[in-house]
Design an enzyme around this catalytic site. Sequence first.
Site, short mmCIF file in Angstrom:
data_model
loop_
_atom_site.label_atom_id
_atom_site.label_comp_id
_atom_site.label_asym_id
_atom_site.label_seq_id
_atom_site.Cartn_x
_atom_site.Cartn_y
_atom_site.Cartn_z
N GLY A 235 0.87 2.22 -2.47
CA GLY A 235 2.12 1.89 -1.81
C GLY A 235 2.52 2.79 -0.67
O GLY A 235 3.53 2.55 -0.01
N GLU A 273 -3.06 5.74 -6.48
CA GLU A 273 -4.23 4.97 -6.05
C GLU A 273 -4.00 4.35 -4.66
O GLU A 273 -4.02 3.13 -4.50
CB GLU A 273 -4.58 3.88 -7.08
CG GLU A 273 -3.41 3.05 -7.56
CD GLU A 273 -3.79 2.04 -8.63
OE1 GLU A 273 -3.35 0.88 -8.52
OE2 GLU A 273 -4.50 2.42 -9.57
N GLY A 275 -4.81 3.14 -0.82
CA GLY A 275 -5.97 2.60 -0.12
C GLY A 275 -5.80 2.74 1.37
O GLY A 275 -6.47 3.53 2.03
N ARG A 276 -4.87 1.95 1.92
CA ARG A 276 -4.60 1.95 3.36
C ARG A 276 -4.36 3.36 3.89
O ARG A 276 -4.88 3.74 4.94
CB ARG A 276 -3.36 1.07 3.61
CG ARG A 276 -2.92 0.98 5.05
CD ARG A 276 -1.52 0.40 5.15
NE ARG A 276 -1.33 -0.72 4.26
CZ ARG A 276 -1.61 -1.99 4.56
NH1 ARG A 276 -2.09 -2.27 5.75
NH2 ARG A 276 -1.41 -2.95 3.68
N CYS A 351 -11.07 -20.85 17.87
CA CYS A 351 -10.41 -22.07 18.32
C CYS A 351 -9.12 -22.31 17.53
O CYS A 351 -8.96 -23.34 16.86
CB CYS A 351 -11.35 -23.27 18.20
SG CYS A 351 -12.79 -23.16 19.27
N TYR A 380 -7.98 -2.84 5.55
CA TYR A 380 -7.59 -4.26 5.60
C TYR A 380 -7.92 -4.89 6.95
O TYR A 380 -7.15 -5.67 7.49
CB TYR A 380 -6.10 -4.42 5.26
CG TYR A 380 -5.79 -3.98 3.85
CD1 TYR A 380 -6.26 -4.71 2.75
CD2 TYR A 380 -5.06 -2.83 3.60
CE1 TYR A 380 -6.00 -4.30 1.46
CE2 TYR A 380 -4.79 -2.41 2.32
CZ TYR A 380 -5.27 -3.15 1.24
OH TYR A 380 -5.02 -2.74 -0.04
#
Length: 401
Positions: A235, A273, A275-276, A351, A380
């Site tokens: 978070g 934990e 990530g980002r 497209c 991400y």
Amino acid sequence: MNNVITANKVVNFIEQWPQTRTEPVCAFIYDLQALREHAAFRVQSLPKQCRLFYAVKANSDIEILKQLTGIVHGFEAASLGEIRKIREVSSSVPILFGGPGKTDLELAGAIEHRVSLIHAESVHELQRINLIAQQRGTTVQVLLRVNLHSSFPEATLSMGGRPTQFGIDEEEVPEAIRLALSLPAIKLEGFHLHSISNNLDAKRHAELVSLYFSRVRQWAEEFGLTVSVLNAGGGIGVNYADLERQFDWDTFTRELQNVLDEQAWDGLQLLFEPGRYITAACGWYASQVIDIKRNHGKHYAIVRGGTNHFRLPVSWQHSHPFEIIPLPHWPYPIPRTELEDAEVTVVGQLCTPKDVLAKDARVPRLRIGDVVLFRYAGAYGWSISHHDFLSHPHPEHVYLV
């Protein structure tokens, strides 16, 4: 992480790209030294009761996992595929296994691959974990993931505090605890409370952990539990709107230590934990401009690639920050279109009008053939993108050591 040094290293690499290449530049570039230094500082500066796990969902590139092994305390996986990737890198590194919809195959695979903790997301899942563990003659260590009935700091995504698919409703926690204590193949170690994602307020994030402590203490006292693990989830956010104003890690660790001094108990491990927050800043997406045009009063720069490679901007509906790397080489005997002091929307080759990476961004100068370098693309980006839409070639993946 010294972003100036990292930027210079990446820019120098792009400027040295061979001018004889026939295809436009299109690559994810990772500064692995910056990644290692960033992760190591976060691990080392956490209070001693804390453990930092990397959430693989943010970027599951094997090279990223290799670099983080031995630095972070372990990895958090959200699928059997991620567990297998982790085990490809290390046969012994601790793994946490989460996710709202685990199949029997995944639960069995988690046991086979010796994950450290499974986050049970429902009473039904808890019962299936027990059955599968009994069939294998083993006991599984479990955390109950809980969706609290509380107000949380403002963040990009809410995982709890409102109706979502994540976790056990707080009202059902007593039932889940009683069940966990009664199941012979389950060892209840504690709780997982991951309520928000991409929070930028360090002080409020420490307050969130304090709220988690108060809830878990209530359950421990009511049921006579020995809680050895509290997983506060990830978070921690990245500020894509202003890259110079990021999450204040020093404030967070200082406030977190105060929370632990007031509320922690002997034998407890507090897990995080993210990530980002671990990988975003070490990654760059470089794409070369292949056309510039004006349409209905707006300028568009069409780059090699697009959201099929780097889906984050359209997924989060923001205009992603970038810089321009001017390349002098011009192979055509025709004029080179350019913009000066103009607003431009950067789009890809797909497209669909949704293939937008940055919108109405002012640039001092941009020419066909220059490279647009998107910053903070290490999380991400490639891992969540629809790689084979329109069957365009994949980008290169470059690792700077």
